[in-house]
Design a protein around this motif. Structure first.
Motif, mmCIF file in Angstrom:
data_model
loop_
_atom_site.group_PDB
_atom_site.id
_atom_site.type_symbol
_atom_site.label_atom_id
_atom_site.label_comp_id
_atom_site.label_asym_id
_atom_site.label_seq_id
_atom_site.Cartn_x
_atom_site.Cartn_y
_atom_site.Cartn_z
ATOM 1 N N HIS A 72 37.169 -51.488 12.547
ATOM 2 C CA HIS A 72 37.146 -50.039 12.752
ATOM 3 C C HIS A 72 37.153 -49.695 14.235
ATOM 4 O O HIS A 72 37.918 -48.813 14.672
ATOM 5 N N GLY A 99 35.962 -50.987 8.318
ATOM 6 C CA GLY A 99 37.323 -51.265 7.874
ATOM 7 C C GLY A 99 37.335 -52.376 6.837
ATOM 8 O O GLY A 99 36.878 -53.489 7.110
ATOM 9 N N ASN A 242 46.920 -48.767 8.807
ATOM 10 C CA ASN A 242 46.390 -49.294 7.562
ATOM 11 C C ASN A 242 47.444 -49.332 6.456
ATOM 12 O O ASN A 242 47.333 -50.112 5.513
#
Length: 300
Positions: A72, A99, A242
């Motif tokens: 993250h 994440g 992502n």
């Protein structure tokens, strides 16, 4: 005037005297307990020893949290190291920001170390915990609801999520309702868990294929929710980071499914593996073997 059919909590923190109790952390912890409970049931049903899943998870969870936070921070550096960033906040895990890609990757390293310490086969462990991880993610996503974060585009749909003005995008201060992507992903993860449980039983998935199916199935839903999200993110060729990660991981998971189905058909014989003998249960018949080799990889 916008009408929100799904309100956001007024706060994600309760105080027990001077001690803050954060809903985000409780969601993560509850998810871990569910994953361990289900993983243990599956492991014991396969002939494994009671309690081993929890022992290995004690290694996996700290690594996973560290990996999730690192991913993250690395992919959202401006919030911590930018012009108005506060580097110390990179350590504030309770504020949100884990994440899943980093959590799975580094958590897998921790699990591998735990499996080596307890002398159990890592692929069999991964297969046992796969559906539980999906359920843990489904529960953990509700932490985003309490934090009013990671929601999607504005919407007027009946299930639109109301976001307080303080948590809205700076460009949309007067828009109150947004797609509840936390809810979409939570429901998707529950579906992934059901799919994995069914497929693992129906096709006798082993040697890490149950885990690979979970990964492939999850990435499909994640690609869709990433398309809806509007929080800041790096993008390449018009696709969020992502989103690209989902595509790459999906391809890798499917390739693993196909390759291992050919090399290691059937389900691992856990008692024999624990004795160091190796071996897998044979496929029930030719039809099941073909399904394992071709059908399972096409689920996601």
């Amino acid at each position: 005037m916008d009408f929100a059919y799904l309100p956001s909590p007024s706060t994600g923190v309760l105080h027990l005297g001077p001690v803050p109790l954060r809903a985000y952390a409780f969601c993560i912890i509850l998810g871990v307990f569910v994953a361990v409970w289900l993983g243990n049931r599956r492991w014991v049903a396969r002939g494994g020893e009671q309690g081993v899943i929890a022992d290995v998870t004690l290694w996996a969870v700290p690594f996973g949290i560290a990996g999730g936070r690192m991913y993250h921070v690395i992919t959202s550096p401006d919030a911590y190291f930018g012009e108005r960033g506060e580097p110390i906040r990179a350590l504030y895990v309770w504020e949100g920001g884990l994440g899943i890609w980093g959590a799975i990757a580094l958590g897998g390293v921790g699990a591998w170390l735990g499996c080596r310490r307890h002398r159990i086969p890592f692929p069999a462990y991964a297969d046992a915990v796969a559906p539980g991880i999906a359920l843990a993610q489904a529960i953990g996503r509700w932490g985003n609801w309490f934090n009013q974060e990671l929601y999607g585009r504005p919407t007027t749909l009946p299930w639109g999520l109301e976001i307080d003005r303080a948590h809205r995008p700076s460009a949309l201060p007067d828009v109150a309702t947004y797609h509840p992507t936390f809810l979409y992903e939570s429901l998707w993860d529950i579906g992934v868990a059901v799919l994995v449980l069914w497929a693992a039983h129906r096709f006798a998935l082993g040697h890490g294929r149950t885990f690979a199916l979970y990964v492939a199935a999850y990435t499909v839903g994640r690609f869709w929710t990433e398309y809806l999200r509007i929080d800041e993110s790096h993008a390449f060729l018009g696709l969020r980071l992502n989103g690209w990660t989902s595509v790459v991981v999906f391809a890798g998971a499917v390739a693993f499914l196909v390759a291992t189905a050919r090399r290691h058909p059937g389900r691992d014989d856990v008692p024999r593996l624990l004795k160091g003998e190796g071996g897998s249960e044979p496929a029930r018949d030719v039809a099941v073997a073909v399904a394992v080799k071709t059908g399972a990889g096409g689920e996601r």
